[in-house]
Design an enzyme around this catalytic site. Structure first.
Site, PDB file in Angstrom:
ATOM      1  CD  GLU A  56      98.305  19.139  20.733  1.00 44.24           C
ATOM      2  OE1 GLU A  56      98.394  20.136  19.978  1.00 44.24           O
ATOM      3  OE2 GLU A  56      98.715  18.006  20.412  1.00 44.24           O
TER       4      GLU A  56
ATOM      5  CD  GLU B  53      96.227  18.709  15.830  1.00 41.50           C
ATOM      6  OE1 GLU B  53      96.783  19.114  14.801  1.00 41.50           O
ATOM      7  OE2 GLU B  53      96.062  19.423  16.834  1.00 41.50           O
TER       8      GLU B  53
HETATM    9  C1  FCB Z   1      99.024  21.014  17.055  1.00 39.26           C
HETATM   10  C2  FCB Z   1     100.001  19.868  17.129  1.00 39.26           C
HETATM   11  C3  FCB Z   1     101.142  20.115  18.077  1.00 39.26           C
HETATM   12  C4  FCB Z   1     101.648  21.526  17.974  1.00 39.26           C
HETATM   13  C5  FCB Z   1     100.525  22.504  18.097  1.00 39.26           C
HETATM   14  C6  FCB Z   1     100.953  23.945  18.059  1.00 39.26           C
HETATM   15  O1  FCB Z   1      98.348  20.961  15.853  1.00 39.26           O
HETATM   16  O2  FCB Z   1      99.342  18.698  17.527  1.00 39.26           O
HETATM   17  O3  FCB Z   1     102.136  19.176  17.833  1.00 39.26           O
HETATM   18  O4  FCB Z   1     102.329  21.678  16.795  1.00 39.26           O
HETATM   19  O5  FCB Z   1      99.599  22.273  17.076  1.00 39.26           O
END
Ligand code: FCB
Length: 779
Positions: free
Chosen positions: A355, A157
Site C-alpha cells: 500500500e 497492519e
Molecule cells: C492503511 C489501511 C487502508 C487504508 C489506508 C489509507 O492503513 O490499510 O485500509 O485505510 O491506510
C-alpha cells in the site's frame, strides 16, 4: 534496468479491502463485523459486492497485473466460527474467476480489520480463542479458493488492529486498554502463524505498516546524530510500532527492550511457550504499507499516547513538510530508507509495497477528474522505491492504495484515496488523471525520464482563454473580476496544477526566514480558536526554523502597516486570521506576492488557500441525527447570513431536510444568546408542533434552551436542541447540549502546514477538516 525502468517481472497492482468497498453488508448471509457496529457512516461503500465485474474491468483496462483484495471473515463465517457460509465463499469464487479471467493475479488478505462482531462479543482479539477461530477461517477459505489464489496475506497492519482498536479506541471495536492492546497484538501474531500453518504449502505473507521513526532533524538529514534522550525516544516508538511485529515474525523473539514495557502494561502470561515458534513460521513475502514517517523527540513531561502505551516522555512532532489532505507529511525518501533497512535487518525475505497512496482534494469537472497532487505523490514514491531496488533491496512489486474512492474507516467517505472517483449517490465510477498516468507507468514498466513540465501563467491564460493580467488578478484574489471569468481561471489553474509564481519565487529570494501571524479582532466567539492558532502555528513554524512576528490588525492604521511590512518583504509568508466579515486585508496581502494562508473560507473565491471545517457536513449530520431520533418538525436558528460559515451550515441543514422530504423552518438571529432565545420564541410561535431545533452556534443554542424552558417545554422530551462548535459551555448546560465539534487544534496545525507547503512552492488546495457530532442529553 535503465534510469527509470523497473526490473522485469516487477508486479504492478492496486489494493483494496472488503469493508471499505464491498457494501452488501447483509447480502448472502453475511454477519455483522466490528466495523458495521462502530462506523458512523452507512456501509454500502462502493457496492463492489454487486458491481465487482465493472471494477475488475476497470483494472483490466488500466493494465493492472495484480489485485490485492481482502476477504470478509463475517461473509464466510457470519458468527466468526462454526459452519462456513457457502454463499459468502461463492462471492469470492465469482470474484476470483472474474479477476483471473481478466488476466490479473490475485493477492488475498484474510484479515483487513473486520472482525465478526460475535467474536468481539466473545472477547475479541484480547481473547486467545480468536486466534484459533482465525486459523479455522483461513483453512476454510484456503480450501475453497486456494486453487486460484497465488499468494495469501494473513493480516493487514496488525498494529492498527491492536493499538487503534483496543488501545486508543479510535478504530473498531473502540476499546481503550493498554493491556488489551498488547494482548491483542500477540494474539494477532499467533493468528498469523496458525493461519500460515493452516494454509499448508501455499505462498504466505503478512502486511505490516512500517513507519520509519526519526526526530524532526533527521527528516531532512537522516544521518544527524541524536542525543541520548532522543535516541531513546526513537527506539521506544520503533519497538512499539515496528519491531513488536517484525522481530517475533521474522526472528522468533520479542525485542528485548519491549518486553518490560509489555510486562508493565499487560503482564507476560499471554505469551505462552511455543507461541513464538508458531509466529515465526517462515513467510514468503513481507508486505510493506508505507504512507508517512513517525516523527518524535524526547519531552520529559509528555504523557503516553494511548496508541503507544509506554511512550511517556515522547512527543509526537509535526514536521515542516508538505502534507496530504489528511495531514500526513509527504516524505518519499523514507520509503527508500524503510525498504533498505528491512533488507539489511531482516535479510532473506522478499518485500512488496502493498500500500502507498494519498488523500487529496480532487478537482471534478465535466471533462475529467484532475489530481496532479496524487500523480506527483506516487511518482516521487516510485522514484524512491526504485533507488531502494538499485541499492539491493529485494522489492518485487508495488500496489497503489487504492483502486476506488471508498469508506476510509473512522474518517468515512470524505477521504479520497482512489485512482478512480466514485460518486456515492449514483455509484458511477470515473477514472482520475492519476489512473491514466499509472496505466502508462505499468505499460512501460517504469517512469519517464522527464517529469511533466510545470504549468506557467501563460498555460493557464491559454486554457482559460483570458489574458495573463486577468489570471494574475484572479490568482491574487482581486475583486474586480467577474465571477464567470474567475471560475474559468480557477478551473484552469486547478486542472493544470499551476503553482502561483510568487510561492516559487519566494523560495529563491527568501531572505528573512520570518513569518507574519496576523490576527484580526474581534472574531465572534473565536477566542479559543485564535489562542490555539497562535500557540500551534508558532510552535510548528518555529520548529521549522521560522521566526514569528505576531501582528494585530485591529485598526485601519494597523492594517496599512501590516501591508507595508509584507510589501517590504520583511517576511516570507503570512498566516492570516481574518475577521468573520468582509474585509480586504486578505486580498491586499495576497497581491504582494508573498504566500498567504487563511483561516476560514472567504466569501469571494480566490486562490489564497485556506483551512476550514466542514460546516455543511456537520450541519447535515446534526439534522440527520434529529430525524433519526424521530423528530418531525425541525426548525433552525440561523446566525447572520453574511457569514460564510453560517451560509454553509444552513446549506447542510437544508440538504439533510431535503433528503428526508422535509420543509425548512428558519428564524434569524445575530450571534448572541439573547437573540438565540428570541429566535426560539419566534419559532415556537410560528410552529406550535415544533419538536426540534438546530442552532447555527452553541451560543444561539444555549439561548434557545433557556427560552424553551421559559415557554414550558421540556428538553429533550418535548423539544430537542442541537448546537454547533462544542464550546466549553456546551457540556455544562442543563441538559448538556448535543453539538457538532469543530476540531480546534487540528485547524491550527493544518494552517501552519499549509503555509509550509506554500513556502516549498507546492501546489496547495484548501484544507477542509471533518467535524463530529457529539451526542449529549439535549437530544
Ligand atoms: C492503511 C489501511 C487502508 C487504508 C489506508 C489509507 O492503513 O490499510 O485500509 O485505510 O491506510
Amino acid at each position: 534496468m535503465s534510469a527509470t525502468s523497473f526490473p522485469e517481472g516487477f508486479v504492478w497492482g492496486v489494493s483494496t479491502s472488503a469493508f471499505q468497498i464491498e457494501g452488501g453488508t447483509s447480502a448472502g448471509g453475511r454477519g455483522p463485523s466490528i466495523w458495521d457496529v462502530f462506523s458512523a457512516d452507512r456501509a454500502e461503500a462502493c457496492d463492489h459486492y454487486h458491481r465487482y465485474p465493472e471494477d475488475v474491468r476497470l483494472m483490466k483496462d488500466l493494465g493492472m497485473a495484480a489485485y490485492r483484495f481482502s476477504v470478509s471473515w463475517a461473509r464466510v463465517f457470519p458468527d466468526g466460527s462454526g459452519k462456513a457460509n457457502q454463499a459468502g465463499l461463492d462471492f469470492y469464487d465469482r470474484l476470483l474467476d472474474e479477476v483471473l479471467g481478466a488476466g490479473i493475479t490475485p493477492y488475498a488478505t484474510l484479515y483487513h480489520w473486520d472482525l465478526p462482531q460475535s467474536l468481539e462479543d466473545a472477547g475479541g482479539w484480547p481473547s486467545r480463542d480468536t486466534a484459533r477461530h482465525f486459523a479455522d477461517y483461513a483453512a476454510a477459505v484456503g480450501e475453497r479458493l486456494g486453487d486460484r489464489v497465488g499468494t495469501w496475506f494473513t493480516l493487514n497492519e496488525p498494529w492498527v488492529s491492536a493499538f487503534l482498536g483496543y488501545g486508543s479506541g479510535i478504530h473498531a471495536p473502540g476499546r481503550k486498554s493498554a493491556a488489551d492492546a498488547f494482548t491483542a497484538a500477540h494474539h494477532l501474531m499467533l493468528a498469523h502463524g496458525l493461519a500460515a500453518q493452516a494454509l499448508g504449502d501455499a505462498k504466505v505473507g503478512v502486511v505490516l505498516n512500517i513507519s520509519p521513526v526519526m526526530t524532526p532533524g533527521q527528516v531532512a538529514d537522516p544521518s544527524r546524530p541524536l542525543s541520548e534522550e532522543d535516541a531513546d525516544a526513537v527506539a521506544r516508538i520503533d519497538a512499539l510500532a515496528n519491531r513488536q511485529f517484525l522481530d517475533p515474525m521474522l526472528r522468533g523473539a520479542y525485542p528485548a527492550d519491549l518486553l518490560p514495557v509489555i510486562e508493565r502494561a499487560a503482564g507476560l502470561d499471554h505469551i505462552r511457550d511455543g507461541d513464538l515458534e508458531v509466529i515465526a513460521r517462515p513467510i514468503d513475502l513481507l508486505g510493506v504499507n508505507y504512507y508517512t514517517p513517525l516523527v518524535v523527540q524526547a519531552q520529559p513531561s509528555e504523557p503516553a499516547d494511548p496508541a503507544f502505551p509506554g511512550s511517556e516522555g515522547v512527543l509526537f512532532c509535526t514536521v515542516p513538510t508538505a502534507v496530504t489532505a489528511m495531514g500526513w507529511p509527504i516524505v518519499p525518501g523514507c520509503l527508500s530508507r524503510v525498504l533498505q533497512h528491512l533488507a539489511t535487518e531482516y535479510p532473506g525475505t522478499d518485500l512488496m509495497v502493498t500500500e502507498n497512496g494519498a488523500d487529496f482534494v480532487d478537482v471534478v469537472t465535466g471533462e475529467g477528474i484532475h489530481d496532479v497532487e496524487r500523480i506527483s505523490f506516487i511518482e516521487e514514491h516510485l522514484r524512491a522505491l526504485r533507488s531502494a531496488i538499485e541499492a539491493g533491496a529485494p522489492v518485487r512489486g508495488y500496489f497503489v492504495w487504492t483502486l476506488l474512492d471508498n469508506l476510509e474507516w473512522a474518517d468515512g467517505y470524505r477521504r479520497k484515496f482512489g485512482l478512480v472517483h466514485v460518486d456515492f449517490a449514483t455509484q458511477r465510477r470515473r477514472l482520475k488523471d492519476s489512473a491514466l498516468w499509472y496505466r502508462d507507468v505499468v505499460r512501460r514498466n517504469g517512469l519517464t525520464d522527464t517529469r511533466p513540465k510545470r504549468p506557467t501563467l501563460e498555460t493557464v491564460a491559454a486554457r482559460a482563454r483570458v489574458s495573463r493580467a486577468t489570471v494574475s488578478r484572479v490568482v491574487n484574489g482581486e475583486a474586480s473580476v467577474s465571477s464567470e471569468v474567475r471560475t474559468a481561471v480557477l478551473r484552469a489553474v486547478k486542472e493544470l496544477g499551476y503553482v502561483p509564481n510568487a510561492a516559487a519565487r519566494s523560495l529563491v529570494t527568501r531572505r528573512t526566514n520570518a513569518v507574519a501571524l496576523v490576527v484580526s479582532v474581534p472574531r465572534q466567539g473565536g477566542e479559543a480558536l485564535t489562542a490555539a492558532v497562535v500557540q500551534y502555528v508558532t510552535s510548528l513554524l518555529e520548529g521549522a526554523g521560522k521566526q514569528i512576528t505576531l501582528m494585530l490588525a485591529d485598526t485601519a492604521e494597523s492594517r496599512r502597516r501590516i501591508v507595508q511590512h509584507v510589501e517590504a518583504r520583511l517576511c516570507d509568508g503570512v498566516v492570516l486570521l481574518p475577521p468573520d466579515r468582509a474585509d480586504t486585508l486578505a486580498e491586499r496581502l495576497s497581491r504582494t506576492g508573498v504566500p498567504v494562508v487563511l483561516l476560514g473560507k472567504q466569501a469571494i473565491a480566490s486562490l489564497v488557500p485556506y483551512v476550514d471545517v466542514d460546516n455543511a457536513g456537520g450541519a447535515a449530520a446534526a439534522t440527520q441525527h434529529l430525524i433519526e431520533r424521530g423528530r418531525r418538525r425541525i426548525g433552525m436558528i440561523c446566525g447572520p447570513m453574511d457569514l460564510v460559515a453560517v451560509q454553509d451550515r444552513l446549506a447542510g441543514h437544508r440538504e439533510a431536510l431535503r433528503r428526508a422530504g422535509r420543509q425548512p423552518l428558519l428564524a434569524l438571529a445575530d450571534l448572541t444568546r439573547p437573540s438565540g432565545a428570541a429566535a426560539m420564541r419566534q419559532l415556537l410561535g410560528d410552529e406550535p408542533a415544533l419538536d426540534a431545533v438546530f442552532a447555527a452556534t452553541d451560543q444561539l443554542a444555549i439561548g434557545a434552551l433557556q427560552a424553551a424552558r421559559e415557554c414550558g417545554r421540556r428538553v429533550p422530551e418535548d423539544l430537542a436542541v442541537v448546537g454547533f462548535d462544542d464550546i466549553d459551555a456546551a457540556s455544562a448546560t442543563t441538559p448538556a447540549l448535543t453539538t457538532v465539534r469543530v476540531p480546534v487544534a487540528d485547524q491550527a496545525l493544518a494552517l501552519a502546514r499549509l503555509l509550509l507547503s506554500r513556502l516549498e512552492g507546492r501546489h496547495t488546495t484548501p484544507v477542509v477538516l471533518p467535524t463530529r457530532l457529539v451526542i449529549r442529553e439535549s437530544t
